[in-house]
Design an enzyme around this catalytic site. Structure first.
Site, PDB file in Angstrom:
ATOM      1  CG  LEU A  97      -2.002  -1.042   1.302  1.00 25.04           C
ATOM      2  CD1 LEU A  97      -2.565  -1.128   2.712  1.00 25.04           C
ATOM      3  CD2 LEU A  97      -3.099  -0.719   0.317  1.00 25.04           C
ATOM      4  CG  ASP A  98       1.782   5.352  -2.481  1.00 25.66           C
ATOM      5  OD1 ASP A  98       2.924   5.347  -2.012  1.00 25.66           O
ATOM      6  OD2 ASP A  98       1.307   6.310  -3.124  1.00 25.66           O
ATOM      7  CE  LYS A  99       3.050   8.806   4.429  1.00 25.15           C
ATOM      8  NZ  LYS A  99       2.128   9.982   4.479  1.00 25.15           N
TER       9      LYS A  99
END
Length: 799
Positions: A318-320
């Protein structure tokens, strides 16, 4: 100057003097002669792509194990004069080839879009004179000028000046980056403020941008859908060919069939029954149906096989920013130092924050001030927006008879303007940093005098309100979330902790050498560069994981394409969207949960079709030779075989919208286990078919052609009720079939019943024989259900 090419990151670590020496350049650039020489060495500043002939690419789709099998069937059909069957198989072959070709074209368009983003013109010093030239002619060692609005044409090191650079096309991060002398800016970035003279360090495919293109080009996840189709074809054909060879040997030596045409007809019937000719079309239709369901939930599917692959994903990277978090700054904390309240700190900050500003920091401060009801008591005299050269914004107000100067900026800059550093300020700043907050200082004082620190403003990109809940849902679905972010370790740790991802993580540099060893056991990785996201995905895949990856920038494109499930989040760049398998049209994680849920339903539907097909292959390939040995004629004609394929393989496409329950854990295709369980069901159905033939002989006294019709009807009825028992992993009455499936089953039964009675294209049989076959098939097939449940439990299809 040597021809060895250093990466742009390597140039960032060099001093300007070292960079100029290494590139054989000087502050006023290189000569035209030298530029032409270097152009020969380094090539044009473009992303070159090997041109492919689309016709040849399409023709390649007719070459491979599955096409070969279909092509053999076509040739044999034409050889024995069965043109209708040959035409049907040809249509299937063409449809499958076109679908594969369209997938290839999608990949090519991603590369074209990446190329189109490079700047067309640039301002370059040649022979000491600033000129406007084509960006394609820029070479390493050139000195260029970039200013407001320019698209950076190559990777550069800033020689003098300061610029604010929008790198969102590369990183997906919305905040501009301030770059001054010695820093680097990347090709494809946009200058938002300032002007700088820069040394070109890399061009074309050697740029950061170019390396991303190259990664997109080579990124190729395994096509799991294709693997499944090949595996099913392999096992089906192995079963069929072994039976066919054994039967042919016996037929030849026993004299059951003396004519070569008769033997070929028999072999072709087995071949047609074994090859899952409808499988590519069925998988595509099921995936398309899943894509339509996802579209209703604001998820756009750009690669159909991603719908099925998502069911097997067990780790989701997951990209933050913008996915887990809001993707925008907000004031999380206000700490008064020399003034009495938070409101006073914010009021002072307002005087240094333009109301019409597009700066995320100014917007966050103004928003917080409005929330707390802060009002301006002073009269604004002047306001200087944030200036990269002084790294602060300033305002002057009139309060009573005094003129007050207010400064807002980075702590080290503001402290340098103050008469002293307040006691305890450093501890406050350290604590904010540990929590991942970005600190700004607000200072004030009479104009012309030293300033006093009024307070500290802590900024953060907060998690979305539903992130923690959705992370919990993903974990319940058996998916491990792994957060990847370019942010610093404290920010990453704080965010991962808040949303429940976990607290075990590292900055990438600390674990880069042993990434493959520990990547499965950590919760987040901080300070991640774009190329590293691709490496993380590859490392997980090498460990046997099915990987999901979210992203929004050009830098994410290689990882999005490499992952089994690439997810472009809301607001992603066009290139990220093209590289991904699915695109979220709404912000946050809800769409990801929906993708997993629907993909697992699609997986269960596809599993039903495959179980049904395998059981049919077992039943049919054994019935045909046994029937020949027993009756001394083919129990199914080629026309009957063709009709059976439509009843079994194509009519069951209605499974694409069947009611299916998603599994609570990731599912992977275990073809061997499926064949074992289907073998038992297939043998039980074989016994059913043999007993039906016996009844047809003894009770209804059927001749050869009537027996072929009777066997066809029996096999068709069995196929419809077989779907009913196999669609439910538990006992068949546990769930209700979908409306389309019920309609399809009823329609097939009625159509083939009328066909058998009327004798339209097959030999007619009596109404009594047809109705008996229907009743017999219903009772016998449904009675096999307990055997199915037992086998499914043994192979783990029932938890």
């Amino acid at each position: 100057m040597g021809n060895k090419v250093l990466s742009t990151k390597d140039f960032e670590r060099l001093s300007l003097k070292e960079a100029f020496e290494l590139l054989g350049s000087r502050p006023n650039g290189i000569s035209d002669v030298e530029a032409k020489r270097r152009l020969i060495v380094y090539g044009l500043n473009v992303i070159e792509e090997k041109k492919e002939n689309p016709v040849l690419e399409l023709l390649k789709k007719f070459w491979g194990p599955m096409p070969w099998l279909l092509e053999i069937a076509i040739i044999l059909s034409l050889f024995i004069g069965h043109v209708v069957e040959a035409v049907i198989i040809t249509l299937l072959l063409v449809i499958n080839a076109v679908i594969g070709f369209l997938h290839h074209e999608s990949s090519r368009k991603v590369l074209e879009m990446l190329k189109s983003k490079l700047a067309p013109r640039a301002k370059v010093f040649r022979n000491g004179v600033l000129r406007d030239v084509e960006a394609a002619l820029i070479v390493p060692g050139d000195v260029i000028v970039v200013e407001l609005g320019d698209v950076v044409p190559a990777d550069c090191k800033v020689v003098e000046g300061e610029v604010s650079v929008d790198q969102s096309i590369l990183t997906g991060e919305s905040l501009p980056v301030e770059v001054s002398s010695g820093g680097v800016i990347f090709a494809g970035s946009i200058i938002k403020r300032g002007r700088a003279r820069c040394l070109v360090v890399n061009t074309g495919r050697n740029t950061y941008f170019g390396k991303t293109v190259e990664l997109v080009r080579i990124a190729r996840p395994r096509s799991h859908t294709e693997e499944v189709m090949l595996a099913i074809t392999k096992y089906s054909m192995f079963t069929g060919v072994m039976v066919m060879i054994a039967a042919d040997i016996y037929i030849f030596f026993s004299g059951l069939k003396n004519e070569i045409i008769s033997i070929i007809t028999f072999d072709l019937a087995i071949l047609m029954g074994c090859v899952p000719v409808a499988l590519p079309a069925v998988m595509t239709i099921m995936q398309a149906a899943g894509a339509r369901e996802l579209a209703q939930k604001s998820v756009l599917v750009t690669r159909l096989d991603a719908v099925e692959d998502a069911a097997s994903v067990d780790i989701l990277c997951l990209d933050k920013t913008g996915t887990i978090t809001m993707g925008s700054l907000e004031v999380s904390e206000v700490i008064p130092i020399s003034v009495g309240s938070e409101k006073e700190v914010l009021e002072l900050a307002l005087y240094a924050s333009p109301e019409d500003s597009e700066s995320p920091i100014d917007i966050a401060i103004i928003k917080k001030a409005k929330e707390l009801g802060v009002t301006r008591r002073g009269k604004q005299i002047s306001l200087t927006p944030f200036d990269p050269s002084i790294k602060r914004s300033e305002g002057v107000i009139e309060l009573g008879e005094k003129k007050i100067r207010i400064a807002l900026g980075a702590p080290q800059v503001i402290i340098s303007l103050c008469r002293e550093t307040p006691q305890g300020l450093e501890q406050v700043l350290v604590k904010l940093a540990e929590r991942g907050l970005r600190a700004l200082l607000v200072a004030y004082g009479e104009e012309g005098k030293a300033l006093t620190v009024a307070g500290v403003i802590g900024l953060s990109d907060p998690p979305r309100p539903d992130s923690a809940e959705l992370i919990s849902e993903l974990k319940k679905l058996g998916i491990k979330p792994l957060m990847l972010t370019g942010d610093s370790f404290p920010i990453a740790r704080e965010t991962a902790k808040k949303v429940g991802i976990g607290e075990k993580g590292y900055p990438l540099l600390r674990i880069k050498e042993k990434l493959g060893e520990i990547v499965e056991s950590i919760d987040f990785i901080a300070e991640v560069y774009p190329e590293d996201k691709y490496a993380v995905v590859k490392a997980l895949q090498e460990k046997g994981h099915m990987v999901g990856m979210t992203g929004d920038g050009v830098n994410d494109a290689p990882a999005l394409r490499q992952a089994e499930l690439g997810i472009a989040v809301s607001g992603a760049t066009d290139i990220a969207k093209r590289s991904a398998g699915v695109v979220l049209l709404a912000p946050g994680l809800r769409g990801i949960v929906d993708v997993i849920d629907i993909s697992r339903r699609v997986f269960q539907r596809a599993l039903t079709w495959i179980l049904n097909k395998i059981a049919k292959v077992i039943q049919f390939t054994l019935l045909l030779p046994l029937g020949l040995l027993w009756l001394h004629y083919d129990v199914l004609s080629l026309m009957g075989m063709t009709l059976l394929i439509f009843a079994n393989d194509f009519a069951t496409m209605s499974l694409s919208t069947d009611n299916a329950s998603p599994s609570l854990s990731p599912r992977k295709w275990r073809i061997q286990s499926l064949f074992v369980s289907s073998l038992v069901v297939g043998i039980a159905l074989l016994v059913e078919a043999i007993l039906a033939i016996y009844i047809g002989l003894r009770v209804f006294n059927l001749n050869m052609k009537q027996m072929q019709t009777f066997t066809l009807l029996n096999m068709v009825y069995i196929s419809q009720f077989r779907v009913l028992i196999l669609r439910e992993r538990n006992y068949f009455w546990r769930s209700k079939p979908g409306k389309m499936l019920i309609t399809s089953i009823v329609g097939v039964i009625i159509a083939y019943t009328l066909l058998g009675i009327s004798g339209l294209i097959i030999e007619p049989v009596s109404v009594n024989a047809v109705l008996f076959s229907l009743a017999y098939s219903t009772i016998f097939t449904l009675s096999i259900d307990p055997i199915k449940v037992l086998m499914f439990k043994k192979i783990g299809l029932i938890s």
